[in-house]
Design a protein around this motif. Structure first.
Motif, PDB file in Angstrom:
ATOM      1  N   ALA A  75     -25.117 106.439 104.356  1.00  0.00           N
ATOM      2  CA  ALA A  75     -25.561 107.810 104.618  1.00  0.00           C
ATOM      3  C   ALA A  75     -26.932 108.064 103.991  1.00  0.00           C
ATOM      4  CB  ALA A  75     -24.542 108.811 104.092  1.00  0.00           C
ATOM      5  N   VAL A  76     -27.140 107.549 102.791  1.00  0.00           N
ATOM      6  CA  VAL A  76     -28.457 107.680 102.142  1.00  0.00           C
ATOM      7  C   VAL A  76     -29.507 106.922 102.945  1.00  0.00           C
ATOM      8  CG1 VAL A  76     -29.769 107.034 100.077  1.00  0.00           C
ATOM      9  CG2 VAL A  76     -27.553 108.149  99.848  1.00  0.00           C
ATOM     10  N   PHE A  77     -29.168 105.716 103.408  1.00  0.00           N
ATOM     11  CA  PHE A  77     -30.107 104.955 104.234  1.00  0.00           C
ATOM     12  C   PHE A  77     -30.444 105.700 105.519  1.00  0.00           C
ATOM     13  CE2 PHE A  77     -29.016 100.433 102.589  1.00  0.00           C
ATOM     14  CZ  PHE A  77     -29.609 100.742 101.393  1.00  0.00           C
ATOM     15  N   LEU A  78     -29.443 106.324 106.134  1.00  0.00           N
ATOM     16  CA  LEU A  78     -29.661 107.050 107.377  1.00  0.00           C
ATOM     17  C   LEU A  78     -30.557 108.259 107.156  1.00  0.00           C
ATOM     18  CD1 LEU A  78     -28.831 107.146 110.369  1.00  0.00           C
ATOM     19  CD2 LEU A  78     -26.958 108.631 109.685  1.00  0.00           C
ATOM     20  N   VAL A  79     -30.348 108.984 106.075  1.00  0.00           N
ATOM     21  CA  VAL A  79     -31.192 110.144 105.770  1.00  0.00           C
ATOM     22  C   VAL A  79     -32.618 109.690 105.451  1.00  0.00           C
ATOM     23  CG1 VAL A  79     -31.557 111.969 104.061  1.00  0.00           C
ATOM     24  CG2 VAL A  79     -29.303 111.636 105.061  1.00  0.00           C
ATOM     25  N   LEU A  80     -32.743 108.614 104.671  1.00  0.00           N
ATOM     26  CA  LEU A  80     -34.086 108.115 104.353  1.00  0.00           C
ATOM     27  C   LEU A  80     -34.809 107.621 105.598  1.00  0.00           C
ATOM     28  CD1 LEU A  80     -33.547 106.203 100.999  1.00  0.00           C
ATOM     29  CD2 LEU A  80     -34.806 108.327 101.359  1.00  0.00           C
ATOM     30  N   ARG A  81     -34.100 106.937 106.483  1.00  0.00           N
ATOM     31  CA  ARG A  81     -34.725 106.435 107.698  1.00  0.00           C
ATOM     32  C   ARG A  81     -35.116 107.578 108.629  1.00  0.00           C
ATOM     33  NH1 ARG A  81     -31.305 102.673 111.333  1.00  0.00           N
ATOM     34  NH2 ARG A  81     -30.580 102.080 109.285  1.00  0.00           N
ATOM     35  N   THR A  82     -34.361 108.678 108.576  1.00  0.00           N
ATOM     36  CA  THR A  82     -34.662 109.815 109.445  1.00  0.00           C
ATOM     37  C   THR A  82     -35.847 110.625 108.933  1.00  0.00           C
ATOM     38  OG1 THR A  82     -32.344 109.968 110.071  1.00  0.00           O
ATOM     39  CG2 THR A  82     -33.703 111.890 110.484  1.00  0.00           C
ATOM     40  N   PHE A  83     -35.829 110.964 107.656  1.00  0.00           N
ATOM     41  CA  PHE A  83     -36.844 111.874 107.128  1.00  0.00           C
ATOM     42  C   PHE A  83     -38.030 111.177 106.459  1.00  0.00           C
ATOM     43  CE2 PHE A  83     -32.971 114.512 107.175  1.00  0.00           C
ATOM     44  CZ  PHE A  83     -33.409 115.455 108.090  1.00  0.00           C
ATOM     45  N   LEU A  84     -37.861 109.973 106.013  1.00  0.00           N
ATOM     46  CA  LEU A  84     -38.954 109.199 105.418  1.00  0.00           C
ATOM     47  C   LEU A  84     -38.995 107.815 106.066  1.00  0.00           C
ATOM     48  CD1 LEU A  84     -38.262 110.093 101.689  1.00  0.00           C
ATOM     49  CD2 LEU A  84     -40.048 111.031 103.127  1.00  0.00           C
ATOM     50  N   CYS A 107     -21.285 101.683 112.827  1.00  0.00           N
ATOM     51  CA  CYS A 107     -21.210 103.126 113.127  1.00  0.00           C
ATOM     52  C   CYS A 107     -22.447 103.872 112.656  1.00  0.00           C
ATOM     53  CB  CYS A 107     -19.962 103.723 112.490  1.00  0.00           C
ATOM     54  SG  CYS A 107     -18.440 103.121 113.216  1.00  0.00           S
ATOM     55  N   ALA A 108     -23.066 103.418 111.574  1.00  0.00           N
ATOM     56  CA  ALA A 108     -24.251 104.098 111.050  1.00  0.00           C
ATOM     57  C   ALA A 108     -25.538 103.665 111.744  1.00  0.00           C
ATOM     58  CB  ALA A 108     -24.377 103.846 109.550  1.00  0.00           C
ATOM     59  N   GLY A 109     -25.463 102.646 112.576  1.00  0.00           N
ATOM     60  CA  GLY A 109     -26.657 102.165 113.252  1.00  0.00           C
ATOM     61  C   GLY A 109     -27.513 101.269 112.387  1.00  0.00           C
ATOM     62  N   TYR A 110     -26.984 100.809 111.257  1.00  0.00           N
ATOM     63  CA  TYR A 110     -27.737  99.926 110.355  1.00  0.00           C
ATOM     64  C   TYR A 110     -27.766  98.507 110.903  1.00  0.00           C
ATOM     65  CZ  TYR A 110     -29.273  97.831 105.967  1.00  0.00           C
ATOM     66  OH  TYR A 110     -29.970  97.147 105.013  1.00  0.00           O
ATOM     67  N   ALA A 111     -26.656  98.063 111.498  1.00  0.00           N
ATOM     68  CA  ALA A 111     -26.576  96.746 112.116  1.00  0.00           C
ATOM     69  C   ALA A 111     -25.917  96.920 113.480  1.00  0.00           C
ATOM     70  CB  ALA A 111     -25.751  95.799 111.251  1.00  0.00           C
ATOM     71  N   LEU A 112     -26.418  96.235 114.477  1.00  0.00           N
ATOM     72  CA  LEU A 112     -25.904  96.392 115.829  1.00  0.00           C
ATOM     73  C   LEU A 112     -25.395  95.063 116.379  1.00  0.00           C
ATOM     74  CD1 LEU A 112     -28.752  98.635 117.245  1.00  0.00           C
ATOM     75  CD2 LEU A 112     -26.517  99.354 116.412  1.00  0.00           C
ATOM     76  N   GLY A 113     -24.331  95.121 117.154  1.00  0.00           N
ATOM     77  CA  GLY A 113     -23.817  93.980 117.885  1.00  0.00           C
ATOM     78  C   GLY A 113     -23.385  92.821 117.014  1.00  0.00           C
ATOM     79  N   ILE A 114     -23.930  91.652 117.332  1.00  0.00           N
ATOM     80  CA  ILE A 114     -23.540  90.422 116.633  1.00  0.00           C
ATOM     81  C   ILE A 114     -23.991  90.449 115.174  1.00  0.00           C
ATOM     82  CG2 ILE A 114     -25.556  89.037 117.217  1.00  0.00           C
ATOM     83  CD1 ILE A 114     -22.000  87.771 117.475  1.00  0.00           C
TER      84      ILE A 114
END
Length: 143
Positions: free
Chosen positions: A21-30, A82-89
């Motif tokens: 969640a922290v990574f997602l917020v940082l990637r979104t706003f910074l 689910c967080a979009g940090y890693a996708l697929g394989i």
């Protein structure tokens, strides 16, 4: 006193969720912030933080290593997907790597604590053991 046998797995899920969640917020706003990689020492650090919390908050809890392995696979594979940090394989490989790292870390930490007698005279022995395991994981990554 009732033992909390599922505290370790729940705490790992919460720790991975909060980290993502922290990574997602940082990637979104910074977006220019460089996020740490999901490599083995960082996974070990997260696992050891949860293990130290488990030692102090749920003393005497029994371990089911099959449940630990499944929890590691789900937490390090499904939550980043689910967080979009890693996708697929990449999420599958991250889950398998997280399962192996989490299971081995729990097994090594339990083995160390079984050998050390941690009475009231040594309340920091679990923390120092976790620190030694983290430094060992960093040393193994350099090889």
């Amino acid at each position: 006193m009732k033992t909390r046998n599922w505290f370790l797995n729940t705490a790992l899920a919460v720790a991975v969720f909060v980290t993502l969640a922290v990574f997602l917020v940082l990637r979104t706003f910074l977006p220019r912030v460089i996020l740490p990689q999901a490599d083995i020492p960082n996974m070990v650090l997260l696992c050891l933080a949860v293990l130290v919390l488990d030692f102090y908050l749920a003393p005497g809890a029994k371990r089911c290593y099959i449940c630990v392995a499944v929890s590691g696979l789900v937490c390090f594979g499904l939550l980043p997907l689910c967080a979009g940090y890693a996708l697929g394989i990449q999420a599958l490989w991250m889950g398998l790597r997280g399962m192996a790292v989490y299971t081995v870390t729990v097994w090594l930490y339990d083995a160390i604590l079984d050998r050390i007698s941690t009475g009231p005279k040594s309340p920091l022995a679990p923390v120092l053991s976790a620190l030694c395991l983290f430094l060992a994981s960093q040393g193994m990554m350099g090889m």
